[in-house]
Design an enzyme around this catalytic site. Sequence first.
Site, PDB file in Angstrom:
ATOM      1  N   GLN A  62      24.821  57.351  50.945  1.00 55.94           N
ATOM      2  CA  GLN A  62      26.016  57.644  50.141  1.00 55.94           C
ATOM      3  C   GLN A  62      26.626  58.971  50.579  1.00 55.94           C
ATOM      4  O   GLN A  62      25.988  60.028  50.493  1.00 55.94           O
ATOM      5  CB  GLN A  62      25.691  57.695  48.651  1.00 55.94           C
ATOM      6  CG  GLN A  62      26.984  57.678  47.835  1.00 55.94           C
ATOM      7  CD  GLN A  62      26.797  58.042  46.384  1.00 55.94           C
ATOM      8  OE1 GLN A  62      26.247  59.100  46.070  1.00 55.94           O
ATOM      9  NE2 GLN A  62      27.274  57.198  45.500  1.00 55.94           N
ATOM     10  N   TYR A  94      33.981  63.609  41.717  1.00 55.70           N
ATOM     11  CA  TYR A  94      33.834  64.424  42.929  1.00 55.70           C
ATOM     12  C   TYR A  94      35.120  64.367  43.771  1.00 55.70           C
ATOM     13  O   TYR A  94      36.121  63.808  43.335  1.00 55.70           O
ATOM     14  CB  TYR A  94      32.563  64.000  43.679  1.00 55.70           C
ATOM     15  CG  TYR A  94      31.353  64.212  42.798  1.00 55.70           C
ATOM     16  CD1 TYR A  94      30.968  65.508  42.437  1.00 55.70           C
ATOM     17  CD2 TYR A  94      30.665  63.140  42.234  1.00 55.70           C
ATOM     18  CE1 TYR A  94      29.899  65.723  41.570  1.00 55.70           C
ATOM     19  CE2 TYR A  94      29.594  63.352  41.362  1.00 55.70           C
ATOM     20  CZ  TYR A  94      29.219  64.649  41.037  1.00 55.70           C
ATOM     21  OH  TYR A  94      28.186  64.883  40.162  1.00 55.70           O
ATOM     22  N   ARG A 134      32.541  53.354  46.326  1.00 59.25           N
ATOM     23  CA  ARG A 134      32.188  53.462  44.911  1.00 59.25           C
ATOM     24  C   ARG A 134      33.338  54.063  44.112  1.00 59.25           C
ATOM     25  O   ARG A 134      33.887  55.106  44.486  1.00 59.25           O
ATOM     26  CB  ARG A 134      30.941  54.330  44.758  1.00 59.25           C
ATOM     27  CG  ARG A 134      30.446  54.415  43.317  1.00 59.25           C
ATOM     28  CD  ARG A 134      29.068  55.002  43.214  1.00 59.25           C
ATOM     29  NE  ARG A 134      28.228  54.139  42.397  1.00 59.25           N
ATOM     30  CZ  ARG A 134      27.354  54.581  41.495  1.00 59.25           C
ATOM     31  NH1 ARG A 134      27.187  55.861  41.318  1.00 59.25           N
ATOM     32  NH2 ARG A 134      26.637  53.735  40.791  1.00 59.25           N
ATOM     33  N   GLY A 159      19.327  52.516  37.765  1.00 61.98           N
ATOM     34  CA  GLY A 159      19.025  53.888  38.133  1.00 61.98           C
ATOM     35  C   GLY A 159      17.730  54.352  37.495  1.00 61.98           C
ATOM     36  O   GLY A 159      16.662  54.342  38.120  1.00 61.98           O
TER      37      GLY A 159
HETATM   38  C1  PHB Z   1      24.547  64.392  39.895  1.00 60.78           C
HETATM   39  O1  PHB Z   1      23.975  64.963  40.799  1.00 60.78           O
HETATM   40  O2  PHB Z   1      24.406  64.729  38.718  1.00 60.78           O
HETATM   41  C2  PHB Z   1      25.417  63.281  40.225  1.00 60.78           C
HETATM   42  C3  PHB Z   1      25.617  62.974  41.544  1.00 60.78           C
HETATM   43  C4  PHB Z   1      26.435  61.937  41.867  1.00 60.78           C
HETATM   44  C5  PHB Z   1      27.032  61.217  40.862  1.00 60.78           C
HETATM   45  C6  PHB Z   1      26.835  61.519  39.558  1.00 60.78           C
HETATM   46  C7  PHB Z   1      26.022  62.569  39.235  1.00 60.78           C
HETATM   47  O3  PHB Z   1      27.843  60.213  41.153  1.00 60.78           O
END
Ligand code: PHB
Length: 396
Positions: free
Chosen positions: A123, A207, A254, A349
Site C-alpha cells: 500500500q 491522507y 483505495r 483488520g
Molecule cells: C494509521 O496509521 O492510523 C492509519 C494509517 C492508514 C489509514 C488509516 C489509519 O488508512
Amino acid sequence: MDRQTSVYPEDPRTQTCCDIMDSAETPGLFDAVTVGAWHLPHRIVMAPLTRARAGSERLPNALMAEYYGQRASAALIVSEATIVSPQAAGYALTPGIYNEAQVAGWKGVVEAVKSRGGHIVCQLWHCGRISHPSMQPDGALPVAPSAVQPGESAGQSFTEEGWQPFPVPRALETDEIAGLVEDFRHAAENAKAAGFDGVEIHGANGYLINQFLCDGTNKRTDAYGGSIENRCRFLMELLAAVESVWPSDRIGVRLSPWGTFLDCEDSDPTALYSHLCQALDGRGLAYLSVVEREWLGDAAPEKDASVPPSITAFVRQRYGGTILSAGGYSCKTACAMVQAGAAELVAFGTAFIANPDLPQRIRDHAELNEVDRSTFYGGGAKGYTDYPFMERKAAE
Ligand code: PHB
C-alpha cells in the site's frame, strides 16, 4: 447535498446470510475468485494495518516477515501503509519503500508470504498534512494541497517524541506535483523489485490523495483544484505513473467516500465519488477498495440520511470491476456482502491482528482470539506475532 438523483441502495449487510459452508448459486466467502492477475482461493483479505514496528529507519525487518508470513492464508494481504518518500512520512516507526535497504527488507516479508502460498500487495502512502516537522526532511513543514490545518477532530501527530499538534501545512507549488507523482512511480518500481504481487494506491482516510480529492482540504486555484475533475487530477496522474510500472490488473485503489477521518471531508461526496467511480471503471484495475465508516468502530461518525447506508453498495452501482470492502465486518456481514454481490472481497483488520489463521477460523465457525489494543502500535513481538493459531491453542 443533492438527493434528487440519488436513491441509495439497501445495505446488503442487513440481509440474512445462508450457511457459509452452503454452496449456494451465488458465490460465497469461500469460493475462489480471479481478481486482476491473481487467482485467489477465497474472499477474505487482510486489511492494511499500521503496526509501527519498522523502527526509526522505517525498515521492514524479520519480525515483520514473521507476522505477515503467519497471515499468508489470507486470500490477499494488503501491506500496512508504506511511505513513498521521506516527505510522505506522517507516523513514527512506519515503513517506507523509497530506498534500497527498505526494498531488501520487504523482500523478506514478501518471501515469507509467497513461500506459504499467499499474495501480498504494497500500500503506497503519502500522509500530506497529517505529519509533523520532526518527521520531515530538514524539519520542514508537511505539505498539502492547501495550507489548511487539520481541525481538532484530527487529533495529534504520532511522533517519536510523543503526540504533537499538527502545524499549518505548506501548500504545494504546482511545479512540485510532478515530483510527488514520480515518488509514487519510484515506490511502485521498488515494490516490483521487492517481489510484491502488486500495489494499492492509498487514496482514502484523510491522507494526501484524499486531501486533494476533497474540497474541505483542497482550495487550489490551479489545475489540481476547483472542479471535481481537477481535484481528481493528482490521483489520476499518479495512477498513470504507477501503470507505467505495473499492469492495471495488479493495481488497487483505495477510497473512503463520506469519510470524515482526520478532518478531511467533501461537500458533495455523491458527485465526487460518482465521477471517480466512472473515471476508474473500465481501466482494468485489480480492485477498488472501499472503506465503510464502520472501520472506526465505536468512534465511527453517526450516519444521517445524507450518507448511504452502505458506501460499498453506492460504489457497486457505479463501478463494474472487482470491489474490496472493508470496515467493521463480522463473519455474517462479510458473508452477506459477498453473497449479495455487493463486493467480491471483504477485508478484516482487527480480527486478523488477533487471529493469524482467521480464514480457517471463519470457515470452521471457531472461536476468535481477543485482540489486545494496547499493542496495536509500536513495541515488539507481544501482541504482534504471539497470537495463537487454532491448533496451538487446542494443544495448550
Ligand atoms: C494509521 O496509521 O492510523 C492509519 C494509517 C492508514 C489509514 C488509516 C489509519 O488508512
